[in-house]
Structure formats: C-alpha cells, structure tokens
Design an enzyme around this catalytic site. Structure first.
Site, PDB file in Angstrom:
ATOM      1  N   ARG A  98      -2.419  -2.659 -18.155  1.00  0.00           N
ATOM      2  CA  ARG A  98      -3.629  -1.841 -18.079  1.00  0.00           C
ATOM      3  C   ARG A  98      -3.437  -0.781 -17.023  1.00  0.00           C
ATOM      4  O   ARG A  98      -3.213  -1.095 -15.852  1.00  0.00           O
ATOM      5  CB  ARG A  98      -4.840  -2.689 -17.727  1.00  0.00           C
ATOM      6  CG  ARG A  98      -5.065  -3.820 -18.679  1.00  0.00           C
ATOM      7  CD  ARG A  98      -6.440  -4.396 -18.503  1.00  0.00           C
ATOM      8  NE  ARG A  98      -7.379  -3.615 -19.261  1.00  0.00           N
ATOM      9  CZ  ARG A  98      -7.646  -3.818 -20.553  1.00  0.00           C
ATOM     10  NH1 ARG A  98      -7.045  -4.776 -21.213  1.00  0.00           N
ATOM     11  NH2 ARG A  98      -8.511  -3.055 -21.176  1.00  0.00           N
ATOM     12  N   TYR A 111       0.844  -1.212   0.000  1.00  0.00           N
ATOM     13  CA  TYR A 111       0.000   0.000   0.000  1.00  0.00           C
ATOM     14  C   TYR A 111       0.866   1.243   0.000  1.00  0.00           C
ATOM     15  O   TYR A 111       1.821   1.333   0.766  1.00  0.00           O
ATOM     16  CB  TYR A 111      -0.934   0.013   1.220  1.00  0.00           C
ATOM     17  CG  TYR A 111      -2.377  -0.030   0.778  1.00  0.00           C
ATOM     18  CD1 TYR A 111      -2.967   1.096   0.222  1.00  0.00           C
ATOM     19  CD2 TYR A 111      -3.117  -1.204   0.846  1.00  0.00           C
ATOM     20  CE1 TYR A 111      -4.266   1.050  -0.240  1.00  0.00           C
ATOM     21  CE2 TYR A 111      -4.420  -1.253   0.386  1.00  0.00           C
ATOM     22  CZ  TYR A 111      -4.997  -0.120  -0.159  1.00  0.00           C
ATOM     23  OH  TYR A 111      -6.270  -0.162  -0.626  1.00  0.00           O
ATOM     24  N   GLU A 171      -0.513   4.890  -0.462  1.00  0.00           N
ATOM     25  CA  GLU A 171      -1.289   6.125  -0.674  1.00  0.00           C
ATOM     26  C   GLU A 171      -0.380   7.340  -0.563  1.00  0.00           C
ATOM     27  O   GLU A 171       0.460   7.422   0.338  1.00  0.00           O
ATOM     28  CB  GLU A 171      -2.422   6.210   0.346  1.00  0.00           C
ATOM     29  CG  GLU A 171      -3.562   5.247   0.007  1.00  0.00           C
ATOM     30  CD  GLU A 171      -4.727   5.352   0.968  1.00  0.00           C
ATOM     31  OE1 GLU A 171      -4.622   6.084   1.965  1.00  0.00           O
ATOM     32  OE2 GLU A 171      -5.744   4.693   0.712  1.00  0.00           O
ATOM     33  N   ASP A 212      -6.776  13.511 -25.085  1.00  0.00           N
ATOM     34  CA  ASP A 212      -6.798  12.124 -24.618  1.00  0.00           C
ATOM     35  C   ASP A 212      -6.179  11.277 -25.730  1.00  0.00           C
ATOM     36  O   ASP A 212      -6.824  11.004 -26.737  1.00  0.00           O
ATOM     37  CB  ASP A 212      -8.241  11.723 -24.333  1.00  0.00           C
ATOM     38  CG  ASP A 212      -8.387  10.272 -23.908  1.00  0.00           C
ATOM     39  OD1 ASP A 212      -7.399   9.513 -24.000  1.00  0.00           O
ATOM     40  OD2 ASP A 212      -9.502   9.893 -23.495  1.00  0.00           O
ATOM     41  N   THR A 238      -4.180   6.000 -21.754  1.00  0.00           N
ATOM     42  CA  THR A 238      -4.038   4.657 -21.198  1.00  0.00           C
ATOM     43  C   THR A 238      -2.615   4.198 -21.497  1.00  0.00           C
ATOM     44  O   THR A 238      -1.920   4.772 -22.341  1.00  0.00           O
ATOM     45  CB  THR A 238      -5.019   3.665 -21.851  1.00  0.00           C
ATOM     46  OG1 THR A 238      -4.835   3.713 -23.275  1.00  0.00           O
ATOM     47  CG2 THR A 238      -6.462   4.006 -21.523  1.00  0.00           C
ATOM     48  N   LYS A 276      -2.682   0.316 -24.720  1.00  0.00           N
ATOM     49  CA  LYS A 276      -3.099   0.180 -26.122  1.00  0.00           C
ATOM     50  C   LYS A 276      -1.835   0.187 -27.001  1.00  0.00           C
ATOM     51  O   LYS A 276      -1.002  -0.686 -26.823  1.00  0.00           O
ATOM     52  CB  LYS A 276      -4.118   1.265 -26.451  1.00  0.00           C
ATOM     53  CG  LYS A 276      -5.379   1.096 -25.571  1.00  0.00           C
ATOM     54  CD  LYS A 276      -6.457   2.132 -25.809  1.00  0.00           C
ATOM     55  CE  LYS A 276      -7.607   1.921 -24.831  1.00  0.00           C
ATOM     56  NZ  LYS A 276      -8.631   2.977 -24.918  1.00  0.00           N
TER      57      LYS A 276
HETATM   58  C1  LIG Z   1      -9.634   3.328 -24.087  1.00  0.00           C
HETATM   59  C2  LIG Z   1      -9.929   4.771 -23.930  1.00  0.00           C
HETATM   60  C3  LIG Z   1     -10.263   5.320 -22.683  1.00  0.00           C
HETATM   61  C4  LIG Z   1     -10.599   4.504 -21.466  1.00  0.00           C
HETATM   62  O1  LIG Z   1      -9.711   3.623 -21.035  1.00  0.00           O
HETATM   63  P1  LIG Z   1     -10.118   2.442 -20.028  1.00  0.00           P
HETATM   64  O2  LIG Z   1      -8.787   2.018 -19.544  1.00  0.00           O
HETATM   65  O3  LIG Z   1     -10.862   1.439 -20.838  1.00  0.00           O
HETATM   66  O4  LIG Z   1     -10.968   3.048 -18.944  1.00  0.00           O
HETATM   67  C5  LIG Z   1     -10.411   6.689 -22.607  1.00  0.00           C
HETATM   68  N1  LIG Z   1     -10.256   7.478 -23.679  1.00  0.00           N
HETATM   69  C6  LIG Z   1      -9.965   6.985 -24.891  1.00  0.00           C
HETATM   70  C7  LIG Z   1      -9.817   7.918 -26.048  1.00  0.00           C
HETATM   71  C8  LIG Z   1      -9.807   5.613 -25.063  1.00  0.00           C
HETATM   72  O5  LIG Z   1      -9.542   5.133 -26.277  1.00  0.00           O
END
Ligand SMILES: *Cc1c(COP(=O)(O)O)cnc(C)c1O
Length: 417
Positions: free
Chosen positions: A234, A53, A55, A199, A225, A228
């Site tokens: 993740r 942990y 925090e 994003d 993220t 990807k």
């Molecule tokens: C995949 C994605 C997210 C969310 O990610 P999670 O890990 O699935 O919550 C947010 N914004 C965009 C543009 C994404 O492609």
C-alpha cells in the site's frame, strides 16, 4: 535476548492475521482494487526499515544514518522512471489520496477550479467530489459518462472545460471498465490552458505490462497507487516531467508529509522489479483476457454490464434487472465465498449505501493463476448465488464448493492451504 514470535507475544493479533490468510486463500477475491503481493514484497514491507526516519530526499536528509535508505529510495525512483518512462518519480506518498492532494498543493491555490470525473460515474473522491477536501477547498466541476453507452463523454468534458476553464483537469477512475483516451484529455487541457493530471491508480499494472495505453506521454503529472494492479505494498507514486519535479517534491515533503515509510519504499522497489519482467507482462494481459471472459459469461446469465463489457481489469454491472440490489447481491456473494463490492452505476436511481450495481475485477484471481475457463466457473457461481440470495443454507453449500474450487490455486505470499 528473548525475542518472542508474534504468536507468542500477541496471540490475538497473530490469530487474526492467520485467519485473514485463510480467508484470502479460500475466497474468490474479485474486488478490482485488491491483489496478492508476492512473498518478496511482504518480506520487504515487514522489515526493520520501519524503524528509520528519513525526512527529505536522497542526499538531502534531516536525520543521520541514511547509508542504506538513500540507495534504497534512489533504486525505487530509478525503477519507477524506467518502468513508466517518466522524467521524475516521487515514491514517498503514503497512499493514493495523499498523492493526489500533494499534486493539488503543488499546482493550485484553494478556490481554484478543478475538473474531474464525478464519483457516481466512476471517478474517485479525490477528483473533486464534494465530501472530499478536494471538493470542499477547491471549486470543482465534474464530467461523466454518457448514460446510454456507459462510456466517457469526451464532448461533454470538452464543453465543460471550455465553459469553466479549470486550472487542473483530472482523468482516471475507480469504476470505469473501458480504455481512457489520455490524448483526448491532453488536447482539452492544452486548449483551455490547464494542467493535466492522470490518476492511473487502478490500471498502473496494466500500463506497466502493456495492456492499457500509458498516460505518461500525455499527462503533465501522473499519480498512482502501488497496491492495486501494480501488485505492490500500500503506497503511491507521483510521476512527472522535469519542470514540475521540484514543485511536486516540495508538496509531498515538507508540504504534506513528514518521514517517508521506508519499509513501503522497499516493497515498492521490489514490486517495480517484478513488474518489469516478461512474467508480469503476461500477467497484465491475462488480467484483461480474464475480465473479458468473465464479462461475457456473466452477460450470458442475464447480468447487465455497464458499457456492455470491459477493456480492462474491471466489470461494473447493474443487477436490478435480475431482481436484486447491489448490496443484497454482494452480501450473498460474500457468504458464498465470492468477494466483490456493491457500487453505484452511472445514473443510479438508488442510494450509494444500497445501489443498483456490483463492481468486480480480475487482478487477484489472475495472480493465483486462474485462466478463462476458471472465469466461466466463477460466472456460474454468480448465477447460482443470484438464484439463492434469500437462502442462507444454499449459500453455505455454494461456499463449500467455492472453497474446493479455490484450493487448487496457490496465492502469492500465502503459505496456508
Ligand atoms: C484507489 C484510488 C485512489 C486512492 O488510493 P488510496 O490509497 O485508497 O488513498 C485514488 N485514485 C484512484 C483513481 C483510485 O482508484
């Protein structure tokens, strides 16, 4: 001490994991948000760091025993800053959606106006779509693509911003096959006095590898993220300028989350090191070359590509001109060993649970070492499946040939085969 292996302790879970390894090895995985992490990332993620942990942030924790966690998190932060050229990085968000929510919490009050790309045009739920907390607790206005060209309609976006005066403007997408002009968004944000959030969840690996322009010089805040195209575990990160660092950190912890997932932080650090190598640069560019080759080959078989092609890792296509629906085709492809997802296309007259399109991409197949000629083979399989959607036996025969095809390509992180 008797320490049984997973297989001994829990054969049910062990066999499901083994089956998933085999499935990921045998299939042509084309879901554009998915990838294969390296063995090193898997090891870091499956480590004793899950026990701890922590925090707070490095040097300011609420639990003792951070001798290894503080340097680990600092390493991940430093690598993120260096790779993307950011002033500040927060590597604690549990995933992309909570990262975005943390930015909302840092910058907005409930009811404030936000402006993002509409989900049916390729945006993400967390960009203000109505079923998401970001659409329910904030006043959301949405821009989209030009239905003729399939490309972002920057004029419509600017007019909407002038009219609605959003406090936050969000750029980024989950199903947009073209380069995003982040400078154009920033100009609109400056004009209306909004904060600009980019994003880059889908394209972070392309940005890291120099295969897509970076939003970092333009945006006030960047979320991503890590799992990807960036090919990490993740998780998620928030990058920002120094003046927003405090607000962002406070919003993540204690605003939204408790303890960070230290095993994930370790995996992110490893992935960031990998992403800084020349090999990853080559990977990112090959992802784009493969997507272009796959798009051209699919178009040659009469598939209708939204926007006519792709600049990035992703292809969105309308399959109704071939007499198919998205769901029907995606299910037939899956049976034949080719994995993608059904998706709405901009202006889709059909419903989201059985839309007109499928979405696919090349991050995972490129991680296996596939190149342009392999994309032509994949497109040929797509054509065969389109001709055989109602013939399960034919689909099974294609699946056997797909397994034969994939067996020549080792998967990072997977030892079967
Ligand atoms: C995949 C994605 C997210 C969310 O990610 P999670 O890990 O699935 O919550 C947010 N914004 C965009 C543009 C994404 O492609």
């Amino acid at each position: 001490m008797n320490q049984p292996s997973l297989r001994e302790a829990d054969p049910d879970v062990a066999s499901l994991i083994a089956a998933e390894e085999r499935r990921e090895f045998e299939k042509v995985r084309l879901i554009p948000s998915e990838n294969y992490v390296s063995r090193a990332v898997l090891e870091a993620t499956g480590s004793v760091l899950t026990n701890k942990y922590s925090e707070g942030y490095a040097g300011k924790r609420y639990y003792e025993g951070q001798q290894n966690i503080d340097p680990l998190e600092s390493l991940a932060v430093e690598r993120a800053r260096a790779l993307f050229g950011a002033d500040h990085a927060n590597v604690q968000p549990y995933s992309g959606s909570p990262a975005n929510l943390a930015v909302y919490f840092a910058l907005l009050k409930p009811g404030d106006t936000v402006m993002g790309m509409a989900l049916p045009h390729g945006g993400h739920l967390t960009h203000g779509w109505n079923v998401s907390i970001t659409g329910a607790w904030f006043r959301s206005v949405q821009y989209g693509v030009n239905l003729e060209t399939g490309r972002l309609d920057y004029d419509q976006m600017r007019d909407l911003a002038r009219r609605e005066r959003p406090r936050l403007i969000i750029a980024g997408a989950t199903a947009y096959p073209r380069v995003i002009d982040f400078a154009a968004f920033r100009a609109v944000a400056d004009e209306v006095g909004a904060t600009f959030l980019a994003d880059m969840a889908h394209i972070a690996g392309l940005v890291a590898g120099g295969a897509h322009p970076s939003p970092v010089p333009h945006a006030h805040v960047v979320t991503t993220t890590t799992h990807k195209t960036l090919r990490g575990p993740r998780g998620a990160m928030i990058l920002c300028r120094e003046d927003l660092a405090k607000a962002v950190d406070k919003a993540v912890f204690p605003g939204l989350q408790g303890g960070p997932h230290n095993h994930t932080t370790a995996g992110i650090a490893v992935a960031l090191r990998e992403a800084a190598t020349p090999a990853f640069r080559e990977y990112a560019h090959q992802v784009v070359r493969n997507a272009r080759a796959l798009a051209e080959a699919l178009a040659g078989y009469g598939f209708k590509l939204v926007s006519g092609g792709t600049d990035n890792h992703l292809i969105l296509m309308d399959v109704t001109p071939r007499g198919l629906t998205g769901k029907q085709f995606a299910k037939a492809l899956d049976r034949a060993g080719l994995e993608c997802n059904y998706n709405t296309v901009p202006g889709d007259p059909r419903k989201p649970f059985d839309p007109s399109g499928v979405r696919l991409g090349t991050p995972a197949v490129t991680s296996r070492g596939m190149k342009e000629p392999d994309m032509a083979r994949i497109a040929a399989f797509f054509h065969e499946v389109a001709e055989a959607v109602e013939d399960p036996d034919a689909l099974d025969r294609i699946a056997a040939r797909v397994r034969d095809f994939t067996s020549a390509f080792p998967c990072p992180g997977i030892l079967v085969g």
